[in-house]
Design a protein around this motif. Structure first.
Motif, PDB file in Angstrom:
ATOM      1  N   SER A 117       0.844  -1.200   0.000  1.00 49.92           N
ATOM      2  CA  SER A 117       0.000   0.000   0.000  1.00 49.92           C
ATOM      3  C   SER A 117       0.876   1.245   0.000  1.00 49.92           C
ATOM      4  O   SER A 117       2.100   1.172   0.097  1.00 49.92           O
ATOM      5  N   THR A 118       0.229   2.384  -0.129  1.00 49.15           N
ATOM      6  CA  THR A 118       0.903   3.681  -0.086  1.00 49.15           C
ATOM      7  C   THR A 118       0.126   4.569   0.873  1.00 49.15           C
ATOM      8  O   THR A 118      -1.100   4.500   0.929  1.00 49.15           O
ATOM      9  N   TYR A 119       0.838   5.388   1.635  1.00 47.81           N
ATOM     10  CA  TYR A 119       0.115   6.331   2.487  1.00 47.81           C
ATOM     11  C   TYR A 119       0.850   7.656   2.521  1.00 47.81           C
ATOM     12  O   TYR A 119       1.981   7.780   2.022  1.00 47.81           O
ATOM     13  N   GLY A 120       0.185   8.670   3.104  1.00 49.36           N
ATOM     14  CA  GLY A 120       0.807   9.996   3.203  1.00 49.36           C
ATOM     15  C   GLY A 120       1.102  10.573   1.831  1.00 49.36           C
ATOM     16  O   GLY A 120       0.307  10.470   0.892  1.00 49.36           O
ATOM     17  N   GLU A 121       2.259  11.166   1.697  1.00 49.09           N
ATOM     18  CA  GLU A 121       2.655  11.809   0.448  1.00 49.09           C
ATOM     19  C   GLU A 121       3.476  10.837  -0.396  1.00 49.09           C
ATOM     20  O   GLU A 121       4.643  11.069  -0.709  1.00 49.09           O
ATOM     21  N   GLY A 122       2.849   9.714  -0.752  1.00 52.28           N
ATOM     22  CA  GLY A 122       3.519   8.725  -1.569  1.00 52.28           C
ATOM     23  C   GLY A 122       4.522   7.881  -0.818  1.00 52.28           C
ATOM     24  O   GLY A 122       5.422   7.296  -1.425  1.00 52.28           O
ATOM     25  N   GLU A 123       4.387   7.798   0.496  1.00 57.72           N
ATOM     26  CA  GLU A 123       5.368   7.093   1.315  1.00 57.72           C
ATOM     27  C   GLU A 123       5.000   5.625   1.475  1.00 57.72           C
ATOM     28  O   GLU A 123       3.829   5.261   1.464  1.00 57.72           O
ATOM     29  N   PRO A 124       6.021   4.763   1.639  1.00 55.30           N
ATOM     30  CA  PRO A 124       5.722   3.356   1.914  1.00 55.30           C
ATOM     31  C   PRO A 124       5.151   3.206   3.315  1.00 55.30           C
ATOM     32  O   PRO A 124       5.439   4.017   4.201  1.00 55.30           O
ATOM     33  N   PRO A 125       4.348   2.174   3.541  1.00 54.29           N
ATOM     34  CA  PRO A 125       3.908   1.911   4.916  1.00 54.29           C
ATOM     35  C   PRO A 125       5.117   1.604   5.780  1.00 54.29           C
ATOM     36  O   PRO A 125       6.176   1.213   5.268  1.00 54.29           O
ATOM     37  N   GLU A 126       4.980   1.765   7.076  1.00 57.16           N
ATOM     38  CA  GLU A 126       6.139   1.632   7.964  1.00 57.16           C
ATOM     39  C   GLU A 126       6.821   0.283   7.849  1.00 57.16           C
ATOM     40  O   GLU A 126       8.050   0.195   7.884  1.00 57.16           O
ATOM     41  N   ASP A 127       6.046  -0.782   7.687  1.00 61.18           N
ATOM     42  CA  ASP A 127       6.693  -2.092   7.630  1.00 61.18           C
ATOM     43  C   ASP A 127       7.411  -2.338   6.305  1.00 61.18           C
ATOM     44  O   ASP A 127       8.117  -3.335   6.146  1.00 61.18           O
ATOM     45  N   ALA A 128       7.244  -1.419   5.333  1.00 61.26           N
ATOM     46  CA  ALA A 128       7.940  -1.556   4.048  1.00 61.26           C
ATOM     47  C   ALA A 128       9.123  -0.598   3.927  1.00 61.26           C
ATOM     48  O   ALA A 128       9.850  -0.645   2.928  1.00 61.26           O
ATOM     49  N   GLU A 129       9.324   0.262   4.925  1.00 60.83           N
ATOM     50  CA  GLU A 129      10.340   1.314   4.806  1.00 60.83           C
ATOM     51  C   GLU A 129      11.744   0.754   4.583  1.00 60.83           C
ATOM     52  O   GLU A 129      12.474   1.210   3.705  1.00 60.83           O
ATOM     53  N   ASN A 130      12.143  -0.242   5.369  1.00 54.37           N
ATOM     54  CA  ASN A 130      13.510  -0.757   5.273  1.00 54.37           C
ATOM     55  C   ASN A 130      13.792  -1.411   3.929  1.00 54.37           C
ATOM     56  O   ASN A 130      14.848  -1.191   3.325  1.00 54.37           O
ATOM     57  N   LEU A 131      12.853  -2.240   3.454  1.00 52.16           N
ATOM     58  CA  LEU A 131      13.061  -2.902   2.168  1.00 52.16           C
ATOM     59  C   LEU A 131      13.068  -1.877   1.035  1.00 52.16           C
ATOM     60  O   LEU A 131      13.875  -1.969   0.100  1.00 52.16           O
ATOM     61  N   HIS A 132      12.185  -0.898   1.123  1.00 57.08           N
ATOM     62  CA  HIS A 132      12.124   0.177   0.123  1.00 57.08           C
ATOM     63  C   HIS A 132      13.456   0.924   0.085  1.00 57.08           C
ATOM     64  O   HIS A 132      14.033   1.165  -0.989  1.00 57.08           O
ATOM     65  N   GLU A 133      13.971   1.260   1.251  1.00 55.55           N
ATOM     66  CA  GLU A 133      15.245   1.975   1.338  1.00 55.55           C
ATOM     67  C   GLU A 133      16.396   1.113   0.813  1.00 55.55           C
ATOM     68  O   GLU A 133      17.282   1.605   0.106  1.00 55.55           O
ATOM     69  N   PHE A 134      16.364  -0.176   1.162  1.00 56.54           N
ATOM     70  CA  PHE A 134      17.425  -1.095   0.715  1.00 56.54           C
ATOM     71  C   PHE A 134      17.454  -1.181  -0.809  1.00 56.54           C
ATOM     72  O   PHE A 134      18.532  -1.152  -1.428  1.00 56.54           O
ATOM     73  N   LEU A 135      16.304  -1.277  -1.437  1.00 58.13           N
ATOM     74  CA  LEU A 135      16.247  -1.393  -2.891  1.00 58.13           C
ATOM     75  C   LEU A 135      16.823  -0.163  -3.585  1.00 58.13           C
ATOM     76  O   LEU A 135      17.341  -0.257  -4.697  1.00 58.13           O
ATOM     77  N   TYR A 136      16.724   0.981  -2.937  1.00 55.59           N
ATOM     78  CA  TYR A 136      17.238   2.220  -3.529  1.00 55.59           C
ATOM     79  C   TYR A 136      18.668   2.525  -3.077  1.00 55.59           C
ATOM     80  O   TYR A 136      19.199   3.582  -3.390  1.00 55.59           O
ATOM     81  N   SER A 137      19.276   1.578  -2.342  1.00 55.33           N
ATOM     82  CA  SER A 137      20.640   1.785  -1.866  1.00 55.33           C
ATOM     83  C   SER A 137      21.646   1.072  -2.775  1.00 55.33           C
ATOM     84  O   SER A 137      21.286   0.269  -3.638  1.00 55.33           O
ATOM     85  N   LYS A 138      22.918   1.347  -2.539  1.00 58.04           N
ATOM     86  CA  LYS A 138      23.983   0.706  -3.311  1.00 58.04           C
ATOM     87  C   LYS A 138      24.124  -0.777  -2.954  1.00 58.04           C
ATOM     88  O   LYS A 138      24.782  -1.523  -3.674  1.00 58.04           O
ATOM     89  N   LYS A 139      23.531  -1.175  -1.844  1.00 57.26           N
ATOM     90  CA  LYS A 139      23.625  -2.568  -1.412  1.00 57.26           C
ATOM     91  C   LYS A 139      22.672  -3.492  -2.173  1.00 57.26           C
ATOM     92  O   LYS A 139      22.795  -4.714  -2.083  1.00 57.26           O
ATOM     93  N   ALA A 140      21.721  -2.917  -2.893  1.00 57.70           N
ATOM     94  CA  ALA A 140      20.727  -3.740  -3.590  1.00 57.70           C
ATOM     95  C   ALA A 140      21.411  -4.658  -4.596  1.00 57.70           C
ATOM     96  O   ALA A 140      22.226  -4.206  -5.402  1.00 57.70           O
ATOM     97  N   PRO A 141      21.113  -5.962  -4.594  1.00 56.67           N
ATOM     98  CA  PRO A 141      21.792  -6.911  -5.483  1.00 56.67           C
ATOM     99  C   PRO A 141      21.191  -6.907  -6.884  1.00 56.67           C
ATOM    100  O   PRO A 141      20.073  -6.442  -7.106  1.00 56.67           O
ATOM    101  N   LYS A 142      21.945  -7.431  -7.829  1.00 54.38           N
ATOM    102  CA  LYS A 142      21.404  -7.664  -9.159  1.00 54.38           C
ATOM    103  C   LYS A 142      20.380  -8.789  -9.070  1.00 54.38           C
ATOM    104  O   LYS A 142      20.570  -9.769  -8.343  1.00 54.38           O
ATOM    105  N   LEU A 143      19.289  -8.654  -9.817  1.00 57.97           N
ATOM    106  CA  LEU A 143      18.194  -9.609  -9.694  1.00 57.97           C
ATOM    107  C   LEU A 143      17.856 -10.267 -11.027  1.00 57.97           C
ATOM    108  O   LEU A 143      16.686 -10.608 -11.279  1.00 57.97           O
ATOM    109  N   GLU A 144      18.876 -10.431 -11.895  1.00 52.34           N
ATOM    110  CA  GLU A 144      18.628 -11.124 -13.153  1.00 52.34           C
ATOM    111  C   GLU A 144      18.098 -12.534 -12.883  1.00 52.34           C
ATOM    112  O   GLU A 144      18.585 -13.235 -11.989  1.00 52.34           O
ATOM    113  N   GLY A 145      17.095 -12.911 -13.652  1.00 50.65           N
ATOM    114  CA  GLY A 145      16.517 -14.241 -13.502  1.00 50.65           C
ATOM    115  C   GLY A 145      15.380 -14.309 -12.502  1.00 50.65           C
ATOM    116  O   GLY A 145      14.685 -15.318 -12.408  1.00 50.65           O
TER     117      GLY A 145
END
Length: 600
Positions: A117-145
């Motif tokens: 879901s989405t809430y506020g001003e386009g923000e992820p719900p609280e339980d999605a914040e860490n994964l959302h942040e991780f995906l946008y970080s340099k630590k995010a892995p390649k996901l081919e396949g």
């Protein structure tokens, strides 16, 4: 021996097991506790007979991982449906809340479905914040396949409709994942379209999942007890009696806040402190008749709503949204009435949002009356959605009741008084004794600590006091030894001190260790809860350092953000940390479920 006094030294349990047991029992009402006690006793007697070890071959079946991020429970519900449907097809499934998911595991996945879901001003719900942040970080892995399918839930009356789902899809694609089924962005009336999407997504996943699972392990399921679930839910609400509606603000208050008590007698509904109650309401009959008159619609006409035939007046009163405006209504109504002025407004998103912000649907129809066929009007409207209210009681205290703290939404606009849909119904139109349709919305992201010795800090101005009244009732009923500190705010001490007598009684008995109040209009300089936090900054930080959980309930747009900033300032000043380290400190509190918010 009371469970709160139980220790590992006085039992065959480890310290960790004692803590887990205390946490579970704290969430159960007396009836549930008795059932669990009996079940465990029976289970212990038959343990030897049931000690069959499941046989698993070396190769694991290919699995579909379903990740969900949910603010109010809708995304969790849809994700659970997806799991059930996948299992009915014989697929292996892992259902995981994003807050419990280790982001580094993404590189091990092959099949992923995201429901968020989405809430506020386009923000992820609280339980999605860490994964959302991780995906946008340099630590995010390649996901081919990796094969993915993403479903977004949102509310089109907000500007950033389903933005979180769009973010997830964008990042998965950029990291090399393949979308196997098109993303859907679903509005508040999502149930029908969600079922279609679930079927399509599973059709896309199933062939390859089964191909990769061929010859792999078959797990022999252990016999067990099916989870007890209520027969009542959002789709099948319980008709509950409205017992009490009592105004708890003063005669001269600028706010009208009602304490509401609803009987759950005759239902099997149970709830935990921190949950919400969904309430269905009836639209104002006088305003419905006005709408029918403005559109020249005969009140005796029947219409189709889904697969049901209903009288148009009945449908407008019971089933269709007429208060909260949203963009698609304006677009559809402009087209149905051939109104060029309204169509022009609908063309520009900024203009459209400014237009609907100050108007209810009643206002739009008043401003643009026309002769319209009944079915066309129905097709312009979306189904009436229940309103969610934080529960203001503990079932350990009130048993077969549920209490709410509801602020009446009322304002003058376009020459007439306006009321909120549900708050207006409960406060003004529904009489005590009326049956109202309700259901429980569980909120696993807003829970008391499992260890009842843990101190808690609660920040709940205005009607944000509701869940903390429930917390205090629960802490008293469980004889919790942890300290409790409440920050409450409202405009005036004499008019707006909600539950004053109860709170002062908790202070006197020691259930409430500290109470700090901020009555913003009682002095020349306005004082808010965030100011009280800063004033007590050294002690607030000391509580956090000794393991306290921190809770915030109320307005998301201003109060919660101001409280968050006050916390950052306190951590920097009294913890000697940089701004970056203070941000990391709060993030770690969130990761430990020690910083929780119920905001709206």
């Amino acid at each position: 021996m009371l469970l709160g006094q139980l220790s590992s030294a006085a039992s065959p349990l480890s310290a960790e097991q004692v803590q887990k047991l205390q946490g579970l029992v704290a969430e159960l009402n007396p009836i549930q506790q008795a059932w669990v006690s009996g079940y465990l006793a029976a289970n212990a007697n038959t343990a030897v007979l049931d000690s069959v070890t499941p046989s698993i071959q070396a190769n694991e079946a290919a699995s579909l991982t379903i990740l969900y991020g949910s603010q109010t429970g809708n995304a969790k519900g849809v994700a659970t449906q997806l799991k059930a449907q996948a299992e009915s097809r014989g697929l292996t499934v892992k259902l995981v809340n994003m807050s419990d998911y280790k982001p580094n595991n993404l590189k091990k996945e092959k099949f992923i479905s995201v429901v968020v879901s989405t809430y506020g001003e386009g923000e992820p719900p609280e339980d999605a914040e860490n994964l959302h942040e991780f995906l946008y970080s340099k630590k995010a892995p390649k996901l081919e396949g990796v094969k993915v399918a993403i479903l977004g839930l949102g509310d089109s009356s907000y500007e950033f409709f389903c933005k979180t789902a769009q973010d997830f899809e964008q990042r998965f694609t950029e990291l090399g994942a393949q979308t196997v089924f098109a993303r859907a962005d679903l509005d508040v009336d999502y149930e029908g379209e969600a079922n279609i999407w679930l079927t399509g997504a599973l059709d896309a996943f199933e062939p390859e999942l089964k191909a990769q699972s061929a010859g792999s392990a078959q797990v022999i399921p252990m016999p067990g007890v099916a989870a007890i679930t209520s027969q009542y839910n959002k789709q099948k609400p319980f008709s509950a009696e409205l017992s009490i509606v009592q105004k708890i603000t003063g005669r001269d208050s600028t706010k009208d806040v009602r304490h509401v008590e609803i009987s759950l007698e005759g239902s099997d509904l149970t709830y935990t402190a921190g949950d919400s109650l969904g309430v269905y309401f009836l639209n104002d009959e006088t305003l419905v008749d006005e709408v029918l008159s403005l559109l020249s619609i005969d009140t005796a006409i029947d219409i189709k709503l889904g697969d049901k035939a209903l009288n148009i007046r009945q449908a407008l009163i019971e089933n269709l949204e007429l208060t909260q405006s949203y963009p698609t209504f304006v677009e559809k109504f402009a087209s149905a009435t051939n109104n060029s002025e309204l169509a022009k407004i609908a063309e520009d998103k900024t203009t459209l949002r400014e237009f609907i912000e100050s108007r209810q649907i009643f206002d739009i129809i008043r401003q643009y009356p026309a002769k319209l066929e009944a079915q066309y009007l129905v097709d312009c409207l979306r189904k009436l959605q229940p309103r969610l209210y934080s529960i203001a009681s503990s079932q350990s205290e009130v048993e077969e009741e549920v209490h709410l703290t509801i602020g009446l939404v009322e304002f003058e606009a376009f020459g007439s008084e306006h009321l909120g849909g549900c708050s207006g119904y409960l406060a003004k139109r529904a009489e005590e004794g009326t049956l109202v349709k309700v259901f429980i919305e569980h909120n696993d992201n807003f829970r008391l600590p499992a260890d009842t010795n843990t101190p808690i800090l609660m920040v709940g101005p205005g009607t944000g006091i509701a869940p903390f009244r429930a917390f205090l009732q629960e802490r008293e009923a469980s004889e919790a030894q942890g300290e409790n500190w409440l920050f409450f705010g409202n405009p005036h001490f004499t008019q707006d001190f909600l539950y004053q007598v109860e709170l002062q009684s908790y202070l006197k008995s020691g259930v409430l260790s500290k109470l700090d109040v901020a009555f913003s209009r009682d002095q020349a300089q306005k004082i808010y809860v965030q100011d009280k936090l800063r004033k007590n900054g050294a002690e607030v930080y000391a509580w956090l350092e000794k393991g306290a959980h921190f809770y915030v309930c109320g307005d998301a747009n201003r109060m919660a953000k101001d409280v968050h900033q006050a916390l950052l300032d306190i951590i920097q000043e009294f913890g000697g940390k940089s701004e970056e380290d203070a941000q990391a400190y709060l993030k770690e509190l969130r990761n430990q479920n020690r910083y929780q918010k119920d905001v709206y």
